[in-house]
Design a protein around this motif. Structure first.
Motif, short mmCIF file in Angstrom:
data_model
loop_
_atom_site.label_atom_id
_atom_site.label_comp_id
_atom_site.label_asym_id
_atom_site.label_seq_id
_atom_site.Cartn_x
_atom_site.Cartn_y
_atom_site.Cartn_z
N ARG A 29 -22.55 -20.02 -6.21
CA ARG A 29 -23.03 -21.39 -6.27
C ARG A 29 -23.29 -21.98 -4.90
NH1 ARG A 29 -19.36 -25.08 -9.60
NH2 ARG A 29 -21.12 -26.47 -9.49
N ASN A 30 -22.78 -21.35 -3.87
CA ASN A 30 -23.08 -21.81 -2.50
C ASN A 30 -22.86 -20.66 -1.53
OD1 ASN A 30 -20.25 -21.69 -1.90
ND2 ASN A 30 -20.01 -23.73 -2.78
N ARG A 85 -11.53 -20.55 7.57
CA ARG A 85 -11.49 -19.30 8.33
C ARG A 85 -10.49 -19.41 9.48
NH1 ARG A 85 -14.73 -14.75 8.45
NH2 ARG A 85 -15.04 -15.40 6.31
N THR A 136 -20.70 -20.18 0.88
CA THR A 136 -19.33 -19.75 1.12
C THR A 136 -18.87 -18.77 0.05
OG1 THR A 136 -18.92 -21.90 2.12
CG2 THR A 136 -17.00 -20.56 1.54
N ALA A 137 -19.16 -19.12 -1.19
CA ALA A 137 -18.80 -18.22 -2.29
C ALA A 137 -19.60 -16.93 -2.21
CB ALA A 137 -19.04 -18.92 -3.64
N GLN A 184 -18.57 -9.93 0.65
CA GLN A 184 -17.55 -9.24 1.44
C GLN A 184 -16.63 -8.42 0.54
OE1 GLN A 184 -14.82 -11.76 3.68
NE2 GLN A 184 -15.16 -10.43 5.45
N ASN A 219 -16.81 -27.81 9.52
CA ASN A 219 -16.93 -27.93 8.07
C ASN A 219 -15.80 -27.18 7.39
OD1 ASN A 219 -17.69 -25.13 7.89
ND2 ASN A 219 -19.78 -25.70 8.44
N GLN A 272 0.85 -1.21 0.00
CA GLN A 272 0.00 0.00 0.00
C GLN A 272 0.88 1.25 0.00
OE1 GLN A 272 -2.32 -0.78 3.54
NE2 GLN A 272 -3.98 -1.57 2.29
N THR A 313 -15.73 -24.54 5.48
CA THR A 313 -15.73 -23.08 5.54
C THR A 313 -15.14 -22.58 6.85
OG1 THR A 313 -17.72 -23.09 4.17
CG2 THR A 313 -17.22 -21.04 5.32
N ALA A 314 -15.56 -23.21 7.95
CA ALA A 314 -15.03 -22.83 9.25
C ALA A 314 -13.53 -23.16 9.33
CB ALA A 314 -15.79 -23.55 10.36
N ALA A 339 -11.45 -24.12 -1.00
CA ALA A 339 -12.73 -24.35 -0.32
C ALA A 339 -13.19 -23.09 0.39
CB ALA A 339 -12.57 -25.50 0.67
N GLY A 340 -12.25 -22.34 0.93
CA GLY A 340 -12.58 -21.09 1.60
C GLY A 340 -13.17 -20.07 0.66
N ASP A 341 -12.86 -20.21 -0.62
CA ASP A 341 -13.44 -19.30 -1.62
C ASP A 341 -14.78 -19.81 -2.15
OD1 ASP A 341 -10.23 -18.43 -3.06
OD2 ASP A 341 -11.38 -17.49 -1.45
N GLY A 342 -15.20 -20.98 -1.67
CA GLY A 342 -16.51 -21.47 -2.06
C GLY A 342 -16.51 -22.47 -3.20
N ARG A 374 -18.09 -14.65 0.34
CA ARG A 374 -16.85 -14.07 -0.12
C ARG A 374 -17.10 -12.93 -1.11
NH1 ARG A 374 -11.54 -15.73 0.24
NH2 ARG A 374 -12.33 -16.66 2.11
N ALA A 383 -22.72 -17.46 7.87
CA ALA A 383 -22.42 -18.56 6.97
C ALA A 383 -20.97 -18.47 6.49
CB ALA A 383 -23.37 -18.56 5.78
N GLY A 384 -20.52 -17.26 6.26
CA GLY A 384 -19.15 -17.05 5.82
C GLY A 384 -18.13 -17.49 6.85
N ASP A 385 -18.54 -17.52 8.10
CA ASP A 385 -17.66 -17.99 9.16
C ASP A 385 -17.77 -19.49 9.38
OD1 ASP A 385 -18.14 -15.02 11.21
OD2 ASP A 385 -16.63 -15.51 9.71
N GLY A 386 -18.63 -20.14 8.61
CA GLY A 386 -18.71 -21.60 8.68
C GLY A 386 -19.81 -22.14 9.57
N THR A 416 -8.39 0.47 3.35
CA THR A 416 -7.56 -0.52 2.68
C THR A 416 -8.23 -1.07 1.43
OG1 THR A 416 -6.57 -1.18 4.77
CG2 THR A 416 -6.47 -2.79 2.97
#
Lengths: 213, 213
Positions: free
Chosen positions: B198-199, A205, B201-202, B208, A199, A22, A201-202, A164-167, B205, B164-167, B95
């Motif tokens: 598609r789900n 994270r 988690t995505a 966000q 799961n 940055q 997603t968790a 997986a974290g990106d879905g 993301r 959901a994003g946190d799992g 940021t």
DNA sequence: CCGCCCGCATGACACCTGTCACGAATTCTT
DNA sequence: AAGAATTCGTGACAGGTGTCATGCGGGCGG
């Protein structure tokens, strides 16, 4: 009197290279440190590759290195800078106090680790201590790193967990990493178990928060 | 000559308040801006609540405000500062160049929006322009905000998507928001459709990244 | 050369997710 | 006051997930 053209003018100043993706933060840190009479900012880098290149060219006494940068990240850049420039010490300056980051930073050869929550007044002092050969690490973070810093995930597990974290679904991840969907599910299941999540997603994270992916 | 003790010494300087949750960044920005002869940093704040309190106490000409801060976030703080201090203009310094952030910032009454990728030299100029009554917004980001800035999600959808994003599973989310698990699944399904994912988690993301959650 | 370990793959099963239709209650608009 | 819209809830169904057992091939160590 300083000899004109000397490669490293023996002025006594600590010469600094600042690496942060940055521009505003990079410039502001430069302004802050330049206020100190004994510190001299000699270069800037906007990513890991530039940091390595500029470190080799300028041979700064201390390199302030962010972690998350595009391309070559700060941890890998640290490894390369430390390997290529014997006289340069690296002080990690990062946003996230992640135990995994600290551990990896120390393994990469960094001499110090400071998070951006640190009061501005302490940065100059940290630079001086690193330059003097001391280690600069927050004790609480060091302790956390002992217990949580070690990454329990294998290379493949980290790879599939990031996706997986990106879905991405298992078949989609399989296409990216050239494995079967079943193998991806097995890897994800193993990662979920190691991280202690319920799961994927968790798990992603948690691993990200700890600096494991 | 400045009158000792004057509430607002008529020096002609632009008086600044800097709000950022990272002490190092806050201090460094202060150092950077203090180098300018016509800018005077009169206060600092480490979170949104402090920003509002300090703005009311100090009545700065311009308040530099980060977005992601603990407790009251910078967008809500902006709204309150603008409402409480007629003479204070808010310049968002963040940021992430998220279209949703820009839109919300302008809706909250911010006069400018700068991302930390901006060259350090341009910050002082942005402060002056905001102080002079101009809008300071990156044109590309403004355009993106037109198309992507509008949040398609309802209040409830945002709420369950964050979890959901946190799992968290649907039953776990249901417990948090006091709805049935079936309703949570319906809300998540609607959010997934609106975001084009598609789900869950995505979807989390994407939302966000766009500044919708 | 043999046995063990690791990485990858397959298949089965239970459970979770995402979608959809439908209905009830509440709120809002006409 | 009535109709429309929104929110919440339930149930059914297909597809995805997580776990587990098992097997194969390659590499490594004894």
């Amino acid at each position: 009197m300083v000899t004109p053209g000397a490669a490293h003018a023996p002025t006594g100043n600590i010469r600094l290279l600042i690496a942060d993706d940055q521009a505003l933060v990079r410039g502001a840190l430069g302004a802050l440190l330049s206020l100190e009479g004994d510190l001299e900012v000699v270069g800037y880098a906007g990513n890991g590759d530039e940091a390595v290149t500029e470190a080799q060219r300028l041979r700064p006494d201390v390199c302030l290195m962010d972690v998350q940068m595009p391309g070559l990240d700060g941890l890998e850049a640290t490894r390369l800078v430390v390997a290529a420039c014997e006289s340069t010490r690296v002080l990690i300056v990062t946003t996230f106090a992640k135990p995994g980051y600290l551990r990896q930073a120390l393994e990469a050869g960094a001499s110090g680790f400071v998070v951006k929550d640190t009061p501005a007044e302490q940065l100059a002092e940290a630079v001086r201590r690193v330059h003097a050969g001391s280690r600069v690490v927050d004790p609480a973070l060091a302790e956390a790193s002992l217990f949580e810093g070690a990454n329990p995930l294998s290379e493949r597990e980290r790879e599939v967990l990031k996706y997986a974290g990106d879905g991405l679904t298992a078949p989609a991840i399989a296409a990216e990493v050239f494995l079967s969907a079943g193998t991806v599910r097995n890897l994800l299941s193993a990662a979920i178990g190691k991280v202690g999540a319920r799961n994927r997603t968790a798990a992603a994270r948690i691993a990200q928060d700890k600096g494991w992916i």
